[in-house]
Design a protein around this motif. Structure first.
Motif, PDB file in Angstrom:
ATOM      1  N   PRO A 149      46.643  86.256  76.985  1.00  0.00           N
ATOM      2  CA  PRO A 149      47.957  85.475  76.649  1.00  0.00           C
ATOM      3  C   PRO A 149      48.092  84.541  78.042  1.00  0.00           C
ATOM      4  N   LEU A 150      47.634  85.185  79.448  1.00  0.00           N
ATOM      5  CA  LEU A 150      48.007  84.444  80.612  1.00  0.00           C
ATOM      6  C   LEU A 150      47.003  82.854  80.594  1.00  0.00           C
ATOM      7  N   PHE A 151      46.104  83.013  79.714  1.00  0.00           N
ATOM      8  CA  PHE A 151      45.426  81.689  79.881  1.00  0.00           C
ATOM      9  C   PHE A 151      45.724  80.791  78.748  1.00  0.00           C
ATOM     10  N   VAL A 152      46.641  80.740  77.958  1.00  0.00           N
ATOM     11  CA  VAL A 152      46.811  80.003  76.986  1.00  0.00           C
ATOM     12  C   VAL A 152      48.432  79.576  77.238  1.00  0.00           C
ATOM     13  N   CYS A 153      49.031  78.299  76.890  1.00  0.00           N
ATOM     14  CA  CYS A 153      50.156  77.801  76.948  1.00  0.00           C
ATOM     15  C   CYS A 153      50.836  77.734  75.534  1.00  0.00           C
ATOM     16  N   PRO A 154      51.968  78.395  75.330  1.00  0.00           N
ATOM     17  CA  PRO A 154      52.755  78.378  74.214  1.00  0.00           C
ATOM     18  C   PRO A 154      53.229  76.832  73.481  1.00  0.00           C
ATOM     19  N   SER A 155      53.166  76.037  74.390  1.00  0.00           N
ATOM     20  CA  SER A 155      53.402  74.492  74.100  1.00  0.00           C
ATOM     21  C   SER A 155      52.208  73.993  73.448  1.00  0.00           C
ATOM     22  N   THR A 156      51.055  74.444  73.311  1.00  0.00           N
ATOM     23  CA  THR A 156      50.061  73.902  72.693  1.00  0.00           C
ATOM     24  C   THR A 156      50.217  74.025  71.337  1.00  0.00           C
ATOM     25  N   GLY A 157      50.460  75.360  70.781  1.00  0.00           N
ATOM     26  CA  GLY A 157      51.137  75.395  69.427  1.00  0.00           C
ATOM     27  C   GLY A 157      49.853  75.625  68.435  1.00  0.00           C
ATOM     28  N   ARG A 158      48.990  76.423  69.002  1.00  0.00           N
ATOM     29  CA  ARG A 158      47.716  76.739  67.957  1.00  0.00           C
ATOM     30  C   ARG A 158      48.113  77.993  67.131  1.00  0.00           C
ATOM     31  N   GLY A 159      47.075  78.014  66.036  1.00  0.00           N
ATOM     32  CA  GLY A 159      47.480  79.020  64.906  1.00  0.00           C
ATOM     33  C   GLY A 159      46.955  80.434  65.456  1.00  0.00           C
ATOM     34  N   SER A 160      46.009  80.197  66.415  1.00  0.00           N
ATOM     35  CA  SER A 160      45.395  81.508  66.810  1.00  0.00           C
ATOM     36  C   SER A 160      44.945  81.459  68.387  1.00  0.00           C
ATOM     37  N   PHE A 161      44.634  82.603  69.010  1.00  0.00           N
ATOM     38  CA  PHE A 161      44.159  82.740  70.309  1.00  0.00           C
ATOM     39  C   PHE A 161      42.871  82.657  70.372  1.00  0.00           C
ATOM     40  N   GLN A 162      42.089  82.686  69.211  1.00  0.00           N
ATOM     41  CA  GLN A 162      40.575  82.647  69.291  1.00  0.00           C
ATOM     42  C   GLN A 162      40.222  81.532  68.391  1.00  0.00           C
ATOM     43  N   ASP A 163      38.851  81.106  68.765  1.00  0.00           N
ATOM     44  CA  ASP A 163      38.133  80.167  67.726  1.00  0.00           C
ATOM     45  C   ASP A 163      37.631  80.493  66.675  1.00  0.00           C
TER      46      ASP A 163
END
Length: 335
Positions: A149-163
């Motif tokens: 979680p530390l590596f992703v920004c909530p403003s990006t708004g992705r549907g998942s934390f993985q590709d």
């Protein structure tokens, strides 16, 4: 007995419609304010994450007498390390400054700092003598597929934390070089702090740790299969000819580091990019640029452990000076 009939009347249809209209207007007025508050909270979360990352770089430097390698570098035709190399080609180095090979690969900044952000459980899964996606290292893929979680920004708004293949994303990355003449002063390409093949001691940051960018937002990189604008993965060959793949959005991939060819948040609108610079093109929008989904700018982390919000209207001379570690410039926008 006299029967009394109540004369109380209810709302008329017109009155009810007026009340509904007023409520609708109030909601319309409040909604932007609510959205602004939510984005402010997301931006604070993003800033706090970058602060922890920045401090981890500082602690890594204290423990190892140098900042971690970004893996990625760019070598020109005159480089003795790669005869005939194209000046537009990226190359990758291991943590000892040698060209990566199958048994001596490069790693990302994020991989090196895992023990310094309380992610030892993931760090223990990754054998740095093998690529993060090498099946020879039994648990490397298990580690790289963990979402941090530390590596992703909530403003990006992705549907998942993985590709689509399960590898974890990052929205924060290391700038490694700045393109020639970005500042309009005719300056040749120069290396940033966390370059793959540079000296990275804190003493090499002669411009001052409070004036030099170490990490920046490069948010929103998503592979096509997951609804993004970039190829699922690109192929290349290591120095020993071994084929490998690159995932510029993956926190474990050294290719998430990027070369700085544009300023902050260029080609941010419309979403997906304008016709001349759609986001599937390198250095357009989130595809390897200093980029965020925050209105008006992006977060940057300096070498002293501090985090600042850099306005998207920053001029090229100031921006290039912040990226430079030893250019002799004086930057005072954070005073």
């Amino acid at each position: 007995m006299k029967i009394q009939i109540s004369s109380r009347k209810g709302f008329t249809l017109v009155e009810l419609l007026v009340v509904i209209a007023i409520i609708g207007i109030l909601i319309g007025m409040l909604l932007p304010a609510v959205q602004q508050v939510r984005e402010a909270a997301r931006r604070i979360t993003c800033s706090n994450s970058m602060r922890q990352i920045s401090l981890s770089l500082f602690n890594y430097e204290s423990a190892h007498q140098q900042f971690p390698s970004a893996g990625q570098a760019k070598l020109g035709n005159n480089s003795p390390q790669m005869s005939g190399a194209s000046s537009s080609s990226n190359v990758f180095f291991n943590d000892r400054g040698r060209f990566e090979t199958a048994n001596d690969p490069a790693a990302s900044v994020q991989t090196y700092i895992l023990p310094f952000i309380e992610q030892n459980n993931i760090a223990d899964l990754i054998n740095l003598r093998f690529r993060y996606d090498d099946p020879q290292a039994a648990t490397n893929q298990d580690g790289a597929k963990q979402s941090v979680p530390l590596f992703v920004c909530p403003s990006t708004g992705r549907g998942s934390f993985q590709d689509a293949e399960g590898y974890g994303y990052t929205d924060y990355s290391a700038p490694v070089t700045v393109k020639p003449n970005l500042d309009g002063l005719g300056r040749p390409r120069f290396k940033c702090v966390l370059n793959g093949d540079s000296t990275r001691s804190i003493g090499s940051v002669s411009d001052g740790t409070s004036n030099t960018i170490a990490m920046a937002e490069d948010a929103g990189r998503v592979d096509v299969a997951s609804g993004g604008f970039m190829e699922l993965k690109t192929s290349y060959r290591m120095a020993d000819g071994t084929p490998a793949t690159l995932r510029s959005w993956g926190w474990a991939d050294p290719d998430n580091a990027y070369n700085v060819d544009k300023l902050v948040n260029e080609n941010a609108t419309p979403r997906g990019g304008p016709p001349g610079c759609t986001w599937d093109i390198v250095n357009c929008g989130p595809n390897e640029e200093t980029f965020s989904f925050h209105p008006g700018g992006a977060n940057i982390a300096l070498c002293d452990g501090s985090v600042h919000f850099l306005d998207s209207n920053v001029d090229a001379i100031t921006f290039a000076a912040l990226m430079s570690k030893a250019g002799g410039e004086v930057v005072s926008i954070f005073d």
